[in-house]
Design a protein around this motif. Structure first.
Motif, mmCIF file in Angstrom:
data_model
loop_
_atom_site.group_PDB
_atom_site.id
_atom_site.type_symbol
_atom_site.label_atom_id
_atom_site.label_comp_id
_atom_site.label_asym_id
_atom_site.label_seq_id
_atom_site.Cartn_x
_atom_site.Cartn_y
_atom_site.Cartn_z
ATOM 1 N N VAL A 1 50.711 88.639 22.373
ATOM 2 C CA VAL A 1 49.601 88.839 21.432
ATOM 3 C C VAL A 1 48.374 89.349 22.182
ATOM 4 O O VAL A 1 47.749 90.348 21.804
ATOM 5 N N PRO B 1 51.854 86.780 13.178
ATOM 6 C CA PRO B 1 50.777 86.222 12.353
ATOM 7 C C PRO B 1 49.887 85.286 13.194
ATOM 8 O O PRO B 1 50.345 84.694 14.179
ATOM 9 N N ALA B 2 48.631 85.200 12.788
ATOM 10 C CA ALA B 2 47.667 84.370 13.517
ATOM 11 C C ALA B 2 48.159 82.932 13.641
ATOM 12 O O ALA B 2 47.929 82.263 14.645
ATOM 13 N N SER B 3 48.854 82.457 12.593
ATOM 14 C CA SER B 3 49.295 81.058 12.612
ATOM 15 C C SER B 3 50.250 80.793 13.778
ATOM 16 O O SER B 3 50.171 79.745 14.421
ATOM 17 N N TYR C 1 50.374 82.414 16.652
ATOM 18 C CA TYR C 1 49.577 82.446 17.884
ATOM 19 C C TYR C 1 48.778 81.152 18.028
ATOM 20 O O TYR C 1 48.730 80.538 19.095
ATOM 21 N N PHE C 2 48.165 80.721 16.928
ATOM 22 C CA PHE C 2 47.388 79.464 16.956
ATOM 23 C C PHE C 2 48.280 78.291 17.360
ATOM 24 O O PHE C 2 47.920 77.465 18.204
ATOM 25 N N ASN C 3 49.477 78.223 16.759
ATOM 26 C CA ASN C 3 50.398 77.133 17.110
ATOM 27 C C ASN C 3 50.797 77.191 18.585
ATOM 28 O O ASN C 3 50.918 76.151 19.238
ATOM 29 N N GLN D 1 47.944 75.924 20.587
ATOM 30 C CA GLN D 1 47.877 74.464 20.442
ATOM 31 C C GLN D 1 48.905 73.785 21.339
ATOM 32 O O GLN D 1 48.641 72.735 21.924
#
Lengths: 436, 436
Positions: free
Chosen positions: A300, A332-334, A336-338, A341
């Motif tokens: 990403v 999707p951003a989700s 990458y965010f996960n 995290q």
């Protein structure tokens, strides 16, 4: 061919400093030896993408003049260094392992720092394309080969830096390490590779792969050389008093027998020397899924950070690299965010462990270097990426080996900021391995 | 109706501590006064989603017993507190402002900490749905109203916490602040709101909106009360010696005249008191585009973090909230990464500024509270979000006002970790404002 005694290229950083101080050689003759070795041997290794012979020779003369005038910049003055080709050197082309180049108008911050100490920059080393991979089978600049094993990978992404140091073309080199890119080639090439604490050296002037995980690190043939390059004064430690534990999570990982037996042998060696070795375990850590999270973070971030290059020079990117960057750009951003995290949770847990358990040891890689004709294993960075997630320092030391044995690396990690303690312990373990 | 002299609800935290110590009242009578005031006035304000009257009365009795036995837990023992409804209290329903609730089996870490000091939890305050907005026009629990201006918003997302403190239903409340959600309602309701340094209080037990930006913060009617709740002992500072600068970037922002003149008046007041006020400017900062980056970060992270709730209870989410979360879930990773990069770049630049310029002042909001019949301005958090990006402490102080004037807040910020210095200066400025 020079006799072994006269072969200056066999000198490490510490030896070179001593030889220069004692007048055994000048920087000029030292640099000449390295350039001659590069001329004769790099055709086979393909460790360099670019060699800056004339400028290096001129810089060596200036260093010799400073030595004569008593105006040396540091003990490293006149010592040569090779630099991975994603780190800018003023006036030398940077490719980042892509099929394109640009001429930087400034040194990267780390190059500036080492230039101000008088180091001499021999050239830019081969690397995995865009640093996103660990074989250094570069589609634009050719395969880089392991000096220890014909037709085998030197690892990567800093494969060229590993090969030129292991092949005695240069006493030391800089690499970058996003998930293991300094330590994997160090382990494969039988040398020492050090990933310092995140931001130990500024990454200004380094083409980014992942701003979250990238760290610059040196490769050399001894821990002392690594310490000299890093500017760190080591402590005298008794390894017996060091609080060492083996990271249990990797015990169940898919690992080559040679790695297993090398690691077990090293633990016995430490135990025999009176070191007590504990066992610790990260509670919620699957190395493979963590590696996938780190890879997504890299894809990403590289997808965004390299987008301008790709828009102007699409042909400079291999289809494989484009596919990885496209995957990153389409994610999707989700997701990458996960992934971020997951990285941060591992960082927190490992930092907690370090409060009780100062040093962790693991094998550096699950496998020994493989032949380029073999399929690339997907888990090369499974044991190294954890230190990038944590931002902590980690070093790979080569285990002792006979001619027939393949190289195996021992990884040692400690808490962020304790780089001196890590190198000090590594020096002690290096001695134990050597005296075994 | 009680006479003003006997109205215990007019007491702030510090006054309440003194009254309890001197035996002017018991915790039981104090809590009873608050509950009576809630009974008579909260119908109008709608500041509470849930009131835990009986348990609070029992807890007050226990506190009174501790006082008799000389086993007080802290000076705060027996003092009531209201808590925003995204912070778990054992046994009291949490809604997070959604059309659903659950009964936590544990206190949030911050509640546990304050319960261990003897504080008494009156209930849970109204909030903007899922904390993602700043009007507290809640589709499930109804509009919360500003006690100072009929039919006007108290701001948000911690609107209920602002309303119940400003309306004297409770001396203090906890809120959460992701882009300004403690300071905006403090400014609109004419009280003090404090966003401490990121992670000052653990967010364990708080329903997350954005793990990157969320911070718990207290709302009260004086700086001393804020310091008592935060457990911080203030320094005696001479405001004249404080290194204060006005953040120039907001000078060109769209701002109501009342905000402009209030802010200019405060600067004159400080100058008259001998404070020298510098000017600083963030070089690459457009408040609107920065706010959009912060909003995207919140939408993406909330989209992931609230997904489980939404999957099981879709009807508990308004169409507006669902649209925002869908937007976050659909956003590409590259957009989120770029937004995070923007946040981190601002953090670096602001931290650099704080090395030279200890305190920055700004208006808290570009506008005064607006009537619910008016369109919601998009820029409510433009002046507050910067402190969330930086992770630094920030406080909103109410300016002095006549009955006809609308409330205006002054924001003060300083470097991460310097919460005591910030509150100490705020105490000095609060005195200057009061004595004007």
């Amino acid at each position: 061919m020079e006799s072994k005694k006269e072969d200056l290229t066999l000198l490490g950083v510490k030896d070179a400093i001593a030889a220069l101080e004692k007048g055994v050689c000048s920087s000029e003759t030292f640099i000449e030896s390295c350039l001659a070795k590069i001329n004769s041997n790099d055709g086979k290794l393909n460790g360099f993408i670019h060699v800056e012979a004339e400028q290096a020779a001129r810089d060596a003369l200036q260093s010799d003049n400073r030595r004569k005038n008593g105006t040396l910049l540091s003990p490293l003055d006149g010592v040569p260094l090779a630099v991975k080709d994603n780190i800018d050197i003023l006036g030398q082309p940077t490719t980042n392992g892509l099929g394109m180049h640009w001429i930087p108008s400034e040194d990267a911050a780390v190059v500036k720092l080492l230039r101000n100490k008088g180091m001499i920059f021999l050239g830019k080393t081969n690397m995995h394309e865009a640093a996103l991979g660990a074989t250094t089978d570069n589609p634009h600049h050719g395969k880089c080969f392991n000096p220890l094993l014909e037709g085998h990978t030197p690892g990567g992404s800093s494969g060229g830096s590993g090969a030129v140091v292991s092949g005695y073309l240069c006493p030391a080199a800089l690499g970058t390490d996003t998930m293991g890119s300094v330590r994997v080639p160090a382990a494969y090439c039988g040398i020492v590779g050090f990933k310092p604490t995140k931001n130990f050296w500024s990454t200004e002037g380094v083409t980014p792969l992942s701003v979250t995980l990238d760290t610059i690190g040196p490769l050399a043939r001894s821990v002392s050389d690594i310490a000299l390059l890093s500017g760190l004064a080591l402590k005298n430690v008794d390894v017996k008093n060091c609080n060492v534990a083996s990271l249990e999570n990797f015990d169940y990982a898919d690992m080559e027998d040679e790695i297993k037996s090398g690691y077990e042998g090293t633990k016995r060696l430490l135990l025999d020397a009176g070191v007590s070795i504990g066992q610790v375990r990260l509670s919620d850590y699957d190395p493979s899924s963590a590696r996938r999270a780190g890879l997504l973070v890299s894809e990403v971030e590289a997808g965004v950070l390299l987008e301008d290059f790709r828009l102007t020079s699409e042909e400079a990117f291999s289809p494989e690299l484009q596919a990885m960057l496209d995957f990153g750009r389409r994610a999707p951003a989700s997701r990458y965010f996960n992934a971020i995290q997951k990285v941060q949770a591992l960082k927190r847990e490992l930092c907690n462990i370090f409060q009780k358990q100062k040093f962790l040891i693991t094998p550096t890689t699950p496998q020994t270097p493989f032949h380029f004709s073999q399929e690339t294993p997907i888990n090369q960075a499974d044991f190294t990426a954890l230190a990038n997630f944590c931002g902590c320092p980690a070093i790979s030391l080569p285990l002792k080996r006979s001619e027939e044995e393949k190289p195996v690396g021992l990884q040692i990690m400690t808490a962020p900021g304790f780089d001196i303690d890590l190198l000090s312990l590594a020096l002690g373990i290096e001695k134990l391995i050597a005296n075994n």
